[in-house]
Write a protein that holds these residues in place. Structure first.
Motif, short mmCIF file in Angstrom:
data_model
loop_
_atom_site.label_atom_id
_atom_site.label_comp_id
_atom_site.label_asym_id
_atom_site.label_seq_id
_atom_site.Cartn_x
_atom_site.Cartn_y
_atom_site.Cartn_z
N GLN A 70 0.79 -1.41 -0.09
CA GLN A 70 -0.35 -0.11 0.00
C GLN A 70 1.15 1.15 0.09
O GLN A 70 1.92 1.16 0.57
N ILE A 89 -5.30 8.37 -7.18
CA ILE A 89 -6.71 8.05 -7.30
C ILE A 89 -7.01 6.95 -8.44
O ILE A 89 -7.17 5.78 -8.66
N ARG A 92 -5.10 4.06 -7.40
CA ARG A 92 -5.67 3.70 -6.41
C ARG A 92 -4.69 3.43 -4.94
O ARG A 92 -4.22 2.24 -4.15
N CYS A 93 -3.88 4.55 -4.88
CA CYS A 93 -3.25 4.95 -3.97
C CYS A 93 -3.95 5.69 -3.04
O CYS A 93 -5.03 6.40 -3.28
N HIS A 94 -3.64 5.92 -1.61
CA HIS A 94 -3.96 6.85 -0.13
C HIS A 94 -3.21 8.43 -1.42
O HIS A 94 -2.39 8.09 -1.71
N CYS A 226 0.70 1.23 -11.44
CA CYS A 226 -0.22 0.59 -11.98
C CYS A 226 0.04 -0.42 -13.13
O CYS A 226 -0.53 -1.26 -13.13
N ARG A 229 0.62 -3.12 -10.38
CA ARG A 229 -1.23 -4.39 -10.01
C ARG A 229 -1.33 -4.68 -10.80
O ARG A 229 -2.51 -5.73 -10.42
#
Length: 236
Positions: A70, A89, A92-94, A226, A229
């Motif tokens: 993460q 976004i 998909r990261c904070h 990305c 992922r």
């Protein structure tokens, strides 16, 4: 570490202004190995070294993403806020793109409490429960929700400390960096000629004032995440 080709060209970096450092009077002597020359009172960053370190950083985040790690992306400069949000976004990261609240990581118990309150208020708003309250109480809760959305919206789904933190301006985000150092969280940091390259675990020498330079570095890292992922999904 996986070695991949990330198509990082000198022409692209020059066009983005990645090479432009700070005025020579504002430099940190520890940055000397990353400086190519001086031009009109400004330090010029060695883009050969930038390309090398950025490529290695992309390999690092690719491996981490493919392993399900993460990320937290931190960049609170007003000009870069939207780019940080969009990039995070997409990968998909904070993210934190408004203001770093002191103790966000080192005082994680308090942060978790705020996040629970944030989620509860969002639920109340979505279900219409707020609208059934007296106007004064509803207005107070809406203001509270707006405040939490502004500062914690990018980490609302974060359930624990991140595995890697990406910092887009070491000087600006020094508090965040210190918290990561205290907790032993690995950091990847964009460093300009006024920075200390020895603070972060992995430093990328680049202009941290230009939105195009920050965007260039961020886009390369986001693309690598990305790809990592996607690799994780393919190998599942």
């Amino acid at each position: 570490m996986t070695k991949r080709y990330w198509n990082i060209t000198l022409e692209e970096m020059l066009k983005a202004g990645v090479h432009l450092g700070h005025r020579t009077r504002k430099w940190n002597p520890r940055m000397e190995p990353f400086i190519l020359a001086k031009r009109k009172g400004t330090h010029i960053i060695n883009l050969i070294r930038t390309a090398r370190f950025l490529s290695e950083a992309c390999n690092l985040v690719f491996d981490a993403a493919s392993g399900g790690k993460q990320f937290l992306i931190v960049g609170t400069k007003k000009e870069a806020a939207d780019s940080v949000r969009r990039g995070a976004i997409r990968a998909r990261c904070h993210y934190v793109n408004k203001k770093w609240l002191g103790g966000m990581l080192t005082n994680w118990y308090t942060t978790e409490t705020r996040l629970r309150k944030f989620r509860d208020l969002r639920t109340e708003q979505k279900t219409g429960k707020m609208n059934s309250l007296p106007k004064r109480d509803a207005a107070r809760l809406k203001r509270q929700l707006s405040h939490l959305e502004r500062y914690l919206g990018g980490i609302k789904y974060m359930t624990g400390l991140p595995d890697i933190v990406i910092i887009l301006d070491q000087q600006e985000e020094y508090t965040a960096l210190r918290e990561c150092i205290t907790l032993g969280i690995p950091t990847i940091s964009l460093i300009d000629t006024n920075s200390d390259p020895d603070l972060a675990n992995f430093s990328i020498p680049a202009n941290d004032d230009s939105i195009t330079s920050i965007g260039f570095i961020l886009n390369k890292l986001v693309f690598a995440i990305c790809e990592g992922r996607s690799s994780q999904i393919r190998n599942f």
